[in-house]
Scaffold this active site. Structure first.
Site, short mmCIF file in Angstrom:
data_model
loop_
_atom_site.label_atom_id
_atom_site.label_comp_id
_atom_site.label_asym_id
_atom_site.label_seq_id
_atom_site.Cartn_x
_atom_site.Cartn_y
_atom_site.Cartn_z
N GLY A 10 0.85 -1.19 0.00
CA GLY A 10 0.00 0.00 0.00
C GLY A 10 0.89 1.24 0.00
N GLU A 159 -1.08 4.61 12.58
CA GLU A 159 -0.39 5.82 12.15
C GLU A 159 -1.15 7.04 12.64
OE1 GLU A 159 2.72 6.06 10.67
OE2 GLU A 159 2.08 7.89 11.65
N CYS A 274 -10.00 10.15 7.21
CA CYS A 274 -10.06 9.36 8.45
C CYS A 274 -11.22 9.67 9.37
CB CYS A 274 -8.76 9.53 9.22
SG CYS A 274 -7.42 8.64 8.43
N PHE A 336 -9.02 19.28 1.67
CA PHE A 336 -9.72 19.21 2.96
C PHE A 336 -9.02 19.98 4.06
CE2 PHE A 336 -7.66 16.27 5.99
CZ PHE A 336 -6.65 15.73 5.21
C1 UDX Z 1 -5.20 4.06 4.04
C2 UDX Z 1 -6.51 4.00 4.81
O1 UDX Z 1 -7.43 4.87 4.19
C3 UDX Z 1 -6.37 4.36 6.25
O2 UDX Z 1 -7.49 3.94 6.96
C4 UDX Z 1 -5.26 3.68 6.86
O3 UDX Z 1 -5.03 4.20 8.14
C5 UDX Z 1 -4.01 3.67 6.02
O4 UDX Z 1 -4.27 3.31 4.69
P1 UDX Z 1 -4.09 6.03 2.74
O5 UDX Z 1 -2.66 5.66 2.71
O6 UDX Z 1 -4.45 7.46 2.85
O7 UDX Z 1 -4.80 5.40 4.00
O8 UDX Z 1 -4.87 5.31 1.55
P2 UDX Z 1 -4.54 5.34 0.02
O9 UDX Z 1 -3.79 6.58 -0.33
O10 UDX Z 1 -5.81 5.00 -0.69
O11 UDX Z 1 -3.49 4.13 -0.16
C6 UDX Z 1 -3.78 2.80 -0.16
C7 UDX Z 1 -2.96 2.12 -1.24
O12 UDX Z 1 -3.13 0.70 -1.15
C8 UDX Z 1 -3.35 2.50 -2.67
O13 UDX Z 1 -2.24 3.02 -3.35
C9 UDX Z 1 -3.83 1.18 -3.30
O14 UDX Z 1 -3.50 1.06 -4.65
C10 UDX Z 1 -3.11 0.15 -2.44
N1 UDX Z 1 -3.74 -1.18 -2.44
C11 UDX Z 1 -5.05 -1.31 -2.15
C12 UDX Z 1 -2.96 -2.30 -2.71
O15 UDX Z 1 -1.77 -2.19 -2.96
N2 UDX Z 1 -3.56 -3.53 -2.66
C13 UDX Z 1 -4.88 -3.68 -2.42
O16 UDX Z 1 -5.37 -4.82 -2.41
C14 UDX Z 1 -5.66 -2.54 -2.15
C1 UDX Z 2 -6.14 13.08 11.17
C2 UDX Z 2 -5.42 12.99 12.51
O1 UDX Z 2 -5.04 14.30 12.93
C3 UDX Z 2 -4.22 12.08 12.41
O2 UDX Z 2 -3.60 11.93 13.68
C4 UDX Z 2 -4.66 10.74 11.87
O3 UDX Z 2 -3.56 9.88 11.69
C5 UDX Z 2 -5.40 10.89 10.56
O4 UDX Z 2 -6.49 11.79 10.71
P1 UDX Z 2 -5.74 14.46 8.92
O5 UDX Z 2 -7.13 14.03 8.57
O6 UDX Z 2 -4.65 14.26 7.92
O7 UDX Z 2 -5.26 13.71 10.26
O8 UDX Z 2 -5.76 16.02 9.26
P2 UDX Z 2 -6.18 16.90 10.53
O9 UDX Z 2 -5.13 17.92 10.72
O10 UDX Z 2 -6.52 16.08 11.71
O11 UDX Z 2 -7.48 17.65 10.02
C6 UDX Z 2 -8.70 16.98 9.78
C7 UDX Z 2 -9.77 17.97 9.41
O12 UDX Z 2 -10.14 18.76 10.53
C8 UDX Z 2 -9.37 18.96 8.32
O13 UDX Z 2 -10.45 19.15 7.43
C9 UDX Z 2 -9.07 20.23 9.09
O14 UDX Z 2 -9.22 21.39 8.32
C10 UDX Z 2 -10.11 20.14 10.19
N1 UDX Z 2 -9.78 20.93 11.38
C11 UDX Z 2 -8.67 20.66 12.10
C12 UDX Z 2 -10.66 21.94 11.80
O15 UDX Z 2 -11.68 22.20 11.16
N2 UDX Z 2 -10.36 22.64 12.94
C13 UDX Z 2 -9.25 22.39 13.69
O16 UDX Z 2 -9.05 23.06 14.73
C14 UDX Z 2 -8.38 21.36 13.26
#
Ligand code: UDX
Ligand code: UDX
Length: 457
Positions: A10, A159, A274, A336
């Site tokens: 992944g 993570e 997430c 986002f």
């Molecule tokens: C993902 C999940 O969304 C999150 O819940 C988790 O904590 C970490 O993995 P993210 O890395 O953001 O987070 O996802 P994404 O960018 O979609 O990456 C997943 C990768 O896995 C993709 O590149 C996809 O091609 C790959 N994949 C998926 C495989 O290699 N094999 C599979 O069978 C399915």
């Molecule tokens: C989150 C968690 O922070 C991280 O620890 C976990 O591993 C994955 O999910 P991420 O989604 O990448 O990370 O970004 P984060 O900085 O948490 O922001 C999430 C959303 O909340 C964003 O849309 C951000 O703009 C919003 N946000 C954050 C607010 O609206 N107000 C705030 O005070 C902080």
């Protein structure tokens, strides 16, 4: 020549940066990152990486070709590694039992079966993806029905990195959590993973726990973070009714060290891959254990987020004289959050669609996320345009609505923007990043979040 061989299945937002940092910090390990997507892997092999993350390219360049390798050869990666991180996606189920709530574990299970099939020697399999608590049990069941007598230990190492600050978070984490079975084999595997992080993370920040606590902690950490945003967003609605300022309230509340000041920024809503997924998952798990009141409590965090998004659109319509038909509205930002090209679950998707439904002409600008924005809105009908220059986006617009807190938006020449817009000109600041008093002085009607509007009529 390498002292450990690690692979990661992944190569997404989580797997890619995490492995790049491990490889950069531990030249003595070989790190293989594999993915089913050929396009993604090809991009990781160039300097146009598949994801935008500040500082990532430098870290990748430091290790790539030395001890960091990207490939689609999952089979070889499994065979030659002792330690396998799995960070494939675990989206919300879109079908059948648990639809819209439960995690879809099909990719995870498929990977577990692949690991079982290819393994000829003992493996430590690490859950990096966020998973429902008790998933490790399922993994063990699949891995251990191998008939091959290969030993597998499943470890949970969730993570906590946030996008936009992934490299900083990985290099200097608040904590690293490593959960395992508390058997002699489980504890030994746990120590192996502790040893990896101990290469750069101070020992006191490496937490170990039983495997179920570790799995659950990830969901709970995200639920608590999201809950703080929903809490302050709920108060932003009350501030608008009472002439209080949500920023002043957040500041006063957050200075209490028991509460703390972070994650109290009112916004148009939280997005990202997430928060929503993990809370839905938490809610589903609680329901499946019959804990309906607990499920209801956490579900309210999501309801509040939806309320905040829809409230934003209602304000735009109401304040623009109850109709936005044919009016050009420029959305400043689509990601986002700032410093990422990621648009998963961004509130901007909902806002753009709602504005289009109201027959507004929607123009989207973003320094990094325009390509994803196009994909997200591919099926939408209506007047929709994508423009990279914010000045061009605002040209002839009736309103600008800030969706993402990109720094560049606060340093724009707002007088120039005002001159180029239709009058009366409106600014709806969904992130409270602009200098509202100054914009008002220029001539804008300004609508901050959680503060009284500054109008000319
Ligand atoms: C993902 C999940 O969304 C999150 O819940 C988790 O904590 C970490 O993995 P993210 O890395 O953001 O987070 O996802 P994404 O960018 O979609 O990456 C997943 C990768 O896995 C993709 O590149 C996809 O091609 C790959 N994949 C998926 C495989 O290699 N094999 C599979 O069978 C399915
Ligand atoms: C989150 C968690 O922070 C991280 O620890 C976990 O591993 C994955 O999910 P991420 O989604 O990448 O990370 O970004 P984060 O900085 O948490 O922001 C999430 C959303 O909340 C964003 O849309 C951000 O703009 C919003 N946000 C954050 C607010 O609206 N107000 C705030 O005070 C902080």
């Amino acid at each position: 020549m390498y002292s450990k061989r690690i692979s990661c299945i992944g190569a997404g937002y989580v797997g890619g940066p995490t492995m790049a940092v491990i490889a950069a910090k531990c030249p003595q390990y070989k790190v293989n990152v594999v993915d089913v997507s050929e396009a993604r892997i090809k991009a990781w092999q160039t300097d146009t990486l598949p994801i935008y993350e500040p500082g990532l390219l430098e870290v990748v360049q430091a290790a790539r070709g030395r001890n960091l390798f990207f490939s689609t050869d999952i089979r070889t990666a499994i065979r030659e590694s002792e330690i396998i991180f799995v960070s494939v996606n675990t989206p919300t189920k879109t079908f059948g039992e648990g639809e819209g709530k439960a995690a879809d574990l099909q990719y995870w299970e498929k990977v577990a079966r692949e690991i079982r099939r290819e393994s000829e020697s003992p493996k430590i399999v690490i859950e990096k993806s966020t998973l429902p608590v008790k998933t490790a049990q399922t993994m063990e069941n699949i891995l251990n029905s191998n008939g091959k007598k290969v030993q597998f230990e499943v470890i949970s190492n969730p993570e906590f990195l946030a996008e936009g600050t992934a490299i900083k978070d990985l290099l200097n984490p608040d904590r690293v959590l490593i959960g395992s079975r508390e058997t002699p084999e489980g504890l030994k595997a746990r120590q192996e993973i502790v040893d990896i992080y101990a290469n750069w993370v101070p020992k006191e920040r490496i937490l170990t726990s039983n495997i179920w606590s570790s799995e659950l902690s990830k969901l709970v950490a995200n639920a608590f973070l999201a809950q703080r945003i929903s809490s302050i967003n709920s108060i932003s609605a009350l501030c608008e009714k009472t002439d209080a300022s949500v920023q002043e309230v957040a500041n006063a509340v957050g200075m209490d060290t028991r509460i703390g000041s972070q994650f109290l920024k009112a916004s148009v809503g939280f997005g990202g891959s997430c928060f929503k997924k993990d809370i839905l998952n938490l809610v589903y798990i609680c329901e499946s254990y019959g804990l309906h009141d607990v499920a209801h409590y956490w579900d309210a965090v999501l309801r509040m987020n939806e309320y905040q998004e829809s409230r934003f659109v209602k304000t735009v319509i109401r304040e623009m004289f109850n109709t936005i038909v044919g009016k050009r509205i420029a959305l400043f930002g689509f990601a986002f959050k700032a410093n990422t090209s990621d648009t998963r679950e961004t509130p901007a998707i909902y806002i753009a669609k709602k504005l289009l439904e109201e027959k507004a002409e929607v123009v989207i600008t973003d320094p990094k996320a325009l390509e994803n924005a196009r994909l997200d809105l591919a099926g939408s009908t209506g007047e929709l345009d994508f423009v990279s220059d914010p000045y061009d986006a605002a040209l002839g617009a009736h309103a600008v609505a800030v969706m993402t807190e990109w720094n560049l938006y606060s340093s724009l020449d707002w007088e120039k923007i005002y001159k180029s817009m239709e009058k009366p000109a409106f600014v709806f600041d969904g992130r409270n990043i602009l200098d509202h008093a100054r914009l008002h002085k220029i001539g804008f009607n300004v609508y901050p979040l959680g503060r009284p509007p500054l109008k000319h009529f």
